[in-house]
Design an enzyme around this catalytic site. Structure first.
Site, PDB file in Angstrom:
ATOM      1  N   ASP A  68       1.050   1.062  -5.345  1.00 35.00           N
ATOM      2  CA  ASP A  68       1.009  -0.060  -4.399  1.00 35.00           C
ATOM      3  C   ASP A  68       0.888  -1.402  -5.108  1.00 35.00           C
ATOM      4  O   ASP A  68       0.702  -1.457  -6.321  1.00 35.00           O
ATOM      5  CB  ASP A  68      -0.151   0.148  -3.400  1.00 35.00           C
ATOM      6  CG  ASP A  68      -1.459   0.571  -4.076  1.00 35.00           C
ATOM      7  OD1 ASP A  68      -1.544   0.490  -5.311  1.00 35.00           O
ATOM      8  OD2 ASP A  68      -2.390   0.964  -3.359  1.00 35.00           O
ATOM      9  N   ASN A 137     -12.778   4.302   3.381  1.00 35.02           N
ATOM     10  CA  ASN A 137     -12.364   4.701   4.729  1.00 35.02           C
ATOM     11  C   ASN A 137     -11.362   5.857   4.709  1.00 35.02           C
ATOM     12  O   ASN A 137     -10.713   6.132   5.716  1.00 35.02           O
ATOM     13  CB  ASN A 137     -11.776   3.493   5.474  1.00 35.02           C
ATOM     14  CG  ASN A 137     -10.535   2.923   4.788  1.00 35.02           C
ATOM     15  OD1 ASN A 137     -10.094   3.453   3.764  1.00 35.02           O
ATOM     16  ND2 ASN A 137      -9.968   1.866   5.345  1.00 35.02           N
ATOM     17  N   HIS A 139      -8.632   5.992   2.795  1.00 39.26           N
ATOM     18  CA  HIS A 139      -7.238   5.635   2.494  1.00 39.26           C
ATOM     19  C   HIS A 139      -6.818   6.149   1.124  1.00 39.26           C
ATOM     20  O   HIS A 139      -7.641   6.347   0.237  1.00 39.26           O
ATOM     21  CB  HIS A 139      -6.970   4.132   2.664  1.00 39.26           C
ATOM     22  CG  HIS A 139      -7.452   3.205   1.589  1.00 39.26           C
ATOM     23  ND1 HIS A 139      -7.990   1.966   1.871  1.00 39.26           N
ATOM     24  CD2 HIS A 139      -7.452   3.296   0.236  1.00 39.26           C
ATOM     25  CE1 HIS A 139      -8.297   1.351   0.740  1.00 39.26           C
ATOM     26  NE2 HIS A 139      -7.985   2.130  -0.264  1.00 39.26           N
ATOM     27  N   GLU A 144      -3.721   3.026   5.200  1.00 37.05           N
ATOM     28  CA  GLU A 144      -4.981   2.852   5.916  1.00 37.05           C
ATOM     29  C   GLU A 144      -5.062   3.829   7.095  1.00 37.05           C
ATOM     30  O   GLU A 144      -4.034   4.336   7.556  1.00 37.05           O
ATOM     31  CB  GLU A 144      -5.058   1.421   6.455  1.00 37.05           C
ATOM     32  CG  GLU A 144      -5.060   0.348   5.354  1.00 37.05           C
ATOM     33  CD  GLU A 144      -6.427   0.147   4.705  1.00 37.05           C
ATOM     34  OE1 GLU A 144      -7.211   1.116   4.618  1.00 37.05           O
ATOM     35  OE2 GLU A 144      -6.702  -0.992   4.283  1.00 37.05           O
TER      36      GLU A 144
HETATM   37  C1  GLP Z   1      -7.710   0.150  -3.437  1.00 39.19           C
HETATM   38  C2  GLP Z   1      -6.394   0.821  -3.890  1.00 39.19           C
HETATM   39  C3  GLP Z   1      -6.484   2.311  -3.861  1.00 39.19           C
HETATM   40  C4  GLP Z   1      -7.788   2.733  -4.511  1.00 39.19           C
HETATM   41  C5  GLP Z   1      -8.956   2.293  -3.653  1.00 39.19           C
HETATM   42  C6  GLP Z   1     -10.302   2.642  -4.244  1.00 39.19           C
HETATM   43  O1  GLP Z   1      -7.648  -0.473  -2.200  1.00 39.19           O
HETATM   44  N1  GLP Z   1      -5.208   0.395  -3.204  1.00 39.19           N
HETATM   45  O2  GLP Z   1      -5.356   2.872  -4.515  1.00 39.19           O
HETATM   46  O3  GLP Z   1      -7.826   4.120  -4.620  1.00 39.19           O
HETATM   47  O4  GLP Z   1      -8.871   0.945  -3.324  1.00 39.19           O
HETATM   48  O5  GLP Z   1     -10.722   1.704  -5.208  1.00 39.19           O
HETATM   49  P1  GLP Z   1     -11.852   1.977  -6.232  1.00 39.19           P
HETATM   50  O6  GLP Z   1     -11.336   2.998  -7.192  1.00 39.19           O
HETATM   51  O7  GLP Z   1     -12.096   0.663  -6.938  1.00 39.19           O
HETATM   52  O8  GLP Z   1     -13.025   2.459  -5.478  1.00 39.19           O
END
Ligand code: GLP
Length: 244
Positions: A68, A137, A139, A144
């Protein structure tokens, strides 16, 4: 099938995930790797860089696709996912830049950008090993919670929960882009093998919903229960709400 491994700490998680990537590239030097951003995969990328620097692994024939990117951020913006990948992995290994793919936050035609991206993944033969983090959440990538699963790469509007979680990287919540491009649930499910990482107590509810809850687009990660080859690596805190 989902295999859940509880690791001692984030360092052990990183080592275990990197070992899967190393095995994948050893078996197939021109493997197609699906990569993720966020804080969770950083130890994995450090281990992969270490493996390259000590001659254990060669990335020269590998192709990568990231999940992404924020809409509106230039690749040089410090919070863009292209910048993240350059800093945390690409500049430390011998992968040619042209073999690394991250959606462009500045694309003039979002529909074409998403369509081409999906086509490029297919043309490369599909993803051999995909790494995923997990949103608080539930995702995955930027898919989402929603009323339906999105099939292919598309534009999303980020939820308040995600903006809150990601504002720590920006000066304020106002600076967090409201939209992003993301591979769809269908794009992710096409990967031959998936490794999902989650650590810390803030992920415990999402981990339990993903592994033991119903398969529902309200918890996008729950769809992974239907994938034939998923490894889930969690620490004790993230595993705390698993009952089985
Ligand atoms: C972001 C990314 C995800 C990631 C998630 C968790 O929004 N788009 O791909 O897995 O958040 O982030 P973190 O690893 O910092 O907890």
């Amino acid at each position: 099938m989902m295999k859940v491994h509880i690791c001692k700490d984030t360092e052990a998680m990183g080592k275990a995930a990197a070992a899967l990537f190393i095995a994948c590239v050893e078996e197939k030097p021109n493997a197609v790797l699906g990569l993720a951003t966020g804080s969770t995969p950083i130890p994995t990328y450090s281990e992969m860089a270490k493996a390259y620097q000590t001659g254990v692994i060669d990335f020269s024939k590998v192709t990568t696709f990231n999940l992404d990117e924020y809409v509106g951020l230039a690749p040089t913006h410090e919070q863009s996912y292209r910048y993240f990948m350059e800093t945390n992995l690409f500049k430390h290994i011998n992968i040619p830049t042209e073999s690394t793919h991250v959606l462009s936050g500045l694309a003039a035609d979002p529909e074409a950008e998403c369509g081409n991206y999906e086509a490029m993944i297919d043309a490369a033969g599909g993803i051999d090993l995909q790494i995923l983090g997990l949103g608080n959440n539930g995702h995955i990538a930027f898919n989402e919670p929603a009323d339906a699963f999105a099939a292919t790469t598309h534009t999303v509007t980020l939820t308040e929960s995600t903006i809150e979680a990601n504002k720590r990287f920006f000066e304020s919540a106002d600076e967090v882009p409201r939209k992003a491009y993301t591979m769809g649930i269908g794009s992710i499910m096409k990967a031959k093998k998936i490794v999902l990482l989650a650590n810390g107590a803030a992920k415990a509810d999402a981990v339990a919903a993903m592994v033991e809850g119903p398969v529902t687009p309200q918890c996008p990660a729950s769809i992974l229960q239907f994938h034939p080859n998923v490894v889930v690596l969690v620490d004790e805190a993230a595993a705390a709400k698993l009952t089985k």
